[in-house]
Design a protein around this motif. Structure first.
Motif, PDB file in Angstrom:
ATOM      1  N   ARG A 179     -10.223   0.018  -4.382  1.00 37.98           N
ATOM      2  CA  ARG A 179      -9.011  -0.620  -4.576  1.00 37.98           C
ATOM      3  C   ARG A 179      -8.448  -1.916  -3.905  1.00 37.98           C
ATOM      4  O   ARG A 179      -8.111  -2.740  -4.615  1.00 37.98           O
ATOM      5  N   LEU A 180      -8.979  -1.922  -2.639  1.00 33.41           N
ATOM      6  CA  LEU A 180      -8.634  -3.157  -1.718  1.00 33.41           C
ATOM      7  C   LEU A 180      -9.510  -4.435  -2.542  1.00 33.41           C
ATOM      8  O   LEU A 180      -8.797  -5.567  -2.721  1.00 33.41           O
ATOM      9  N   LEU A 206      -3.332  -3.896  -6.355  1.00 33.69           N
ATOM     10  CA  LEU A 206      -3.472  -2.552  -6.101  1.00 33.69           C
ATOM     11  C   LEU A 206      -3.338  -1.525  -7.482  1.00 33.69           C
ATOM     12  O   LEU A 206      -3.960  -0.531  -7.236  1.00 33.69           O
ATOM     13  N   VAL A 208       0.699  -1.243  -0.094  1.00 33.03           N
ATOM     14  CA  VAL A 208       0.087  -0.044  -0.054  1.00 33.03           C
ATOM     15  C   VAL A 208       0.707   1.128  -0.030  1.00 33.03           C
ATOM     16  O   VAL A 208       0.621   2.225  -0.991  1.00 33.03           O
ATOM     17  N   TYR A 232       0.795   3.968  -2.985  1.00 28.53           N
ATOM     18  CA  TYR A 232       0.202   5.268  -2.722  1.00 28.53           C
ATOM     19  C   TYR A 232       1.429   6.370  -2.782  1.00 28.53           C
ATOM     20  O   TYR A 232       0.982   7.478  -2.946  1.00 28.53           O
ATOM     21  N   ILE A 255     -12.243   4.846 -10.157  1.00 26.48           N
ATOM     22  CA  ILE A 255     -11.729   5.794  -8.942  1.00 26.48           C
ATOM     23  C   ILE A 255     -12.571   7.107  -9.511  1.00 26.48           C
ATOM     24  O   ILE A 255     -13.016   7.706  -8.485  1.00 26.48           O
ATOM     25  N   PHE A 300      -9.011   7.251   1.751  1.00 27.56           N
ATOM     26  CA  PHE A 300      -9.423   5.853   2.482  1.00 27.56           C
ATOM     27  C   PHE A 300     -10.546   5.222   1.920  1.00 27.56           C
ATOM     28  O   PHE A 300     -10.751   4.109   1.782  1.00 27.56           O
ATOM     29  N   SER A 335     -12.226   5.484  -1.066  1.00 27.44           N
ATOM     30  CA  SER A 335     -11.686   4.839  -2.372  1.00 27.44           C
ATOM     31  C   SER A 335     -10.919   3.609  -2.326  1.00 27.44           C
ATOM     32  O   SER A 335     -11.261   2.612  -2.768  1.00 27.44           O
ATOM     33  N   PHE A 336     -10.075   3.869  -1.516  1.00 21.66           N
ATOM     34  CA  PHE A 336      -8.942   2.499  -1.302  1.00 21.66           C
ATOM     35  C   PHE A 336      -9.860   1.418  -0.768  1.00 21.66           C
ATOM     36  O   PHE A 336      -9.797   0.255  -1.191  1.00 21.66           O
ATOM     37  N   TRP A 337     -10.857   1.516   0.333  1.00 18.51           N
ATOM     38  CA  TRP A 337     -11.672   0.631   0.972  1.00 18.51           C
ATOM     39  C   TRP A 337     -12.571  -0.204   0.045  1.00 18.51           C
ATOM     40  O   TRP A 337     -12.841  -1.172   0.136  1.00 18.51           O
TER      41      TRP A 337
END
Lengths: 287, 251
Positions: B165-166, B139, B77, B81, B147, B158, B160-162
């Motif tokens: 992406r994740l 990722l 990550v 990032y 996105i 976070f 968007s990540f959660w």
């Protein structure tokens, strides 16, 4: 109502001429711009060269208008949409949405992409509800709206299905529901039906028109299909091949709701002929 | 059902039967290859001893694996990032992977002592890299549209990540974890070979040294079963988390 507007309604005719522009904007029925673009250019820096994707775009899209942007593949239509949505920034020029210069992603909109962009790990209902979840809208009301929209596009029994269990057309319907859930004043669609077969596409444009008429709002619709553009739109903006520019701005005066048979009517065919002629003169279509 | 359970079971039973028969016929000496029944008896007789050593090895594997997943995902990550870290950290990671871990095992023992820690560290070092690499690939395989979609909803960072992406990376992460769990088992056993007085690796060496083939094979069986169970656990959690993924859809 403001003092100025009241003045315009009744007393003091001498006030009117000097304040005309001000009062015009305040009249409820006056045409208001949703999107204003002046001298917009977009360049991409590639390895060895700089490519101009959009060259001097000037256009104003008014509130409540359904506007299609039609052009050949690679002319920069999607680039223009992504600029309007604030996902990317212009190289030059002015771009305003709802009167404010765009500096980052515009959140006051619903968007439908070429691919449906559904999340495989969420059900149909959750995929629609993510819009409310991310915006922290009241859950109960949003749930009711989501169920209504899903039923409206004929997917009532698929609320708990996963995207991979649906056909391409069904998936794109779900993504349209997601874009409509929060009643945003702006709806942006990037070739949403491009990947669908002709029959499904006919159904989709009828459904889209119906849902838009239920709740009219500013809509920008990107397509390379001339008939689709005419059928749906109040205005069709015709784009040239790269570097993309808007070469024609055609107002479509056909009554709504439009039926699928309208495509056989002379007025419709005239519009089609006119746009095709433009593409021919641009050498998009060779003889 | 037949394809999934019965055929594999039959093929396994047949192999064991042939093994037992060649052994009983005296074709192979018992001290070279003990028969399945002898191994089974040894497993039963020595069950307390085996279980005690299994506990140690399982703990080493699990701790090493957990550390590998935690740091592998975390570092991936960070590298994805914060791009500036990549040229700083990545070469070190590659160099650390090129050095055979088995070769630095004695060194780790010297540094970290004789106990649990050096074994966990070696299991971690062996298992860490696939998790890191696969998570990074995962990722990075997110398209720009999802996105953009999240941005249009005002979700960045976070959230968007959660939400995007994740989950997109998860199939890759599990792929890395499946490789990692088997490697962690190898790492722990090898670390026990190098210097230890407990664990299945130690037991294996001990049985070898005392020419106790039944115990050696019993230890081997336990190691295999342990590795299989651990792999199965990762695989089962993958099915729970990735039911939606194309690799797990009901056919």
């Amino acid at each position: 109502m403001s003092n100025v507007a009241r003045a315009f309604e009744g007393e003091g005719p001498d006030v009117v001429p000097s304040r005309r522009t001000d009062t015009m904007e305040r009249k409820p029925n006056a045409v208001q711009p949703a999107i204003e673009i002046h001298g917009l250019k977009k360049r991409f820096d590639l390895k060895n060269e700089t490519v101009t994707a959009l060259n001097d775009i000037n256009v104003t899209i008014n509130k409540g208008e359904f506007v299609s942007i039609v052009g050949p593949s690679g002319c920069g239509k999607s680039t223009l949409l992504f600029l309007m949505a604030g996902f990317t920034q212009p190289s030059e020029g002015i771009l305003k949405v709802n009167g404010k210069p765009v500096t980052g992603p515009v959140t006051d909109l619903g968007i439908v992409f070429q691919r449906d962009v559904l999340f495989d790990w969420k059900t149909v209902l959750s995929n629609v509800m993510i819009q409310a979840e991310m915006r922290k809208l009241p859950r109960e009301a949003a749930l009711e709206k989501a169920r209504y929209l899903i039923a409206r596009v004929g997917l009532k029994n698929f609320e708990n299905a996963y995207p991979w269990q649906l056909s391409g057309g069904m998936r794109q319907r779900v993504s349209i529901c997601r874009a409509l859930l929060h009643d945003a004043p702006l709806l942006m669609m990037d070739e949403p039906f491009g990947a669908l077969d002709a029959l499904t596409r006919d159904q989709m444009i009828i459904d889209l028109q119906r849902m838009w008429m239920e709740n009219p709002r500013t809509a920008i619709f990107i397509t390379h299909d001339i008939a689709e553009a005419i059928f749906l739109s109040d205005r069709v903006l015709v784009m040239s091949p790269r570097p993309g520019a808007i070469v024609e701005d055609i107002r479509v005066d056909l009554p709504r709701p439009r039926e699928i048979e309208i495509r056989d009517e002379p007025a419709f065919i005239d519009y089609q002929r006119r746009i095709r002629k433009i593409f021919k003169s641009l050498e998009v279509i060779h003889s | 059902m037949i394809m999934r359970w019965i055929l594999p079971a039959l093929s396994f039973a047949l192999a064991v039967a042939i093994w037992e028969m060649t052994s009983r016929a005296g074709l192979v000496a018992q001290y070279i290859l003990p028969s399945p029944s002898v191994i089974a008896k040894e497993l039963y007789v020595q069950r307390d001893l085996l279980l005690a050593h299994t506990y140690v090895t399982a703990l080493e594997i699990l701790l090493g694996f957990a550390l590998a997943v935690f740091l592998g995902v975390g570092l991936a990550v960070l590298l994805v990032y914060v791009p500036v870290f990549e040229p700083i950290i990545y070469p070190w990671l590659v160099v650390s992977q090129v050095i055979p871990k088995v070769a630095i095992a004695p060194l780790l023992l010297m540094w970290l002592g004789f106990g649990l820690l050096p074994k966990v560290m070696i299991a971690f070092l062996v298992a860490f890299f696939p998790v890191l690499i696969d998570t990074m690939i995962g990722l990075r395989s997110v398209e720009r549209e999802p996105i953009y979609l999240m941005q249009s909803m005002g979700a960045k960072g976070f959230r968007s990540f959660w939400h995007v992406r994740l989950p997109t990376a998860l199939p890759h992460i599990f792929g890395g974890m499946k490789v990692a769990i088997t490697l962690a088992a190898v790492g722990a056993i090898v670390a026990e070979f190098v210097g230890s007085n407990t664990g299945l690796g130690y037991l294996l060496l001990f049985a070898n040294g005392s020419v106790n083939a039944p115990l050696l094979f019993a230890a081997l069986v336990v190691i295999s079963v342990l590795a299989l169970l651990l792999y199965w656990a990762v695989s089962a959690s993958e099915r729970v988390f990735l039911g939606w993924h194309i690799s797990h859809r009901s056919r």
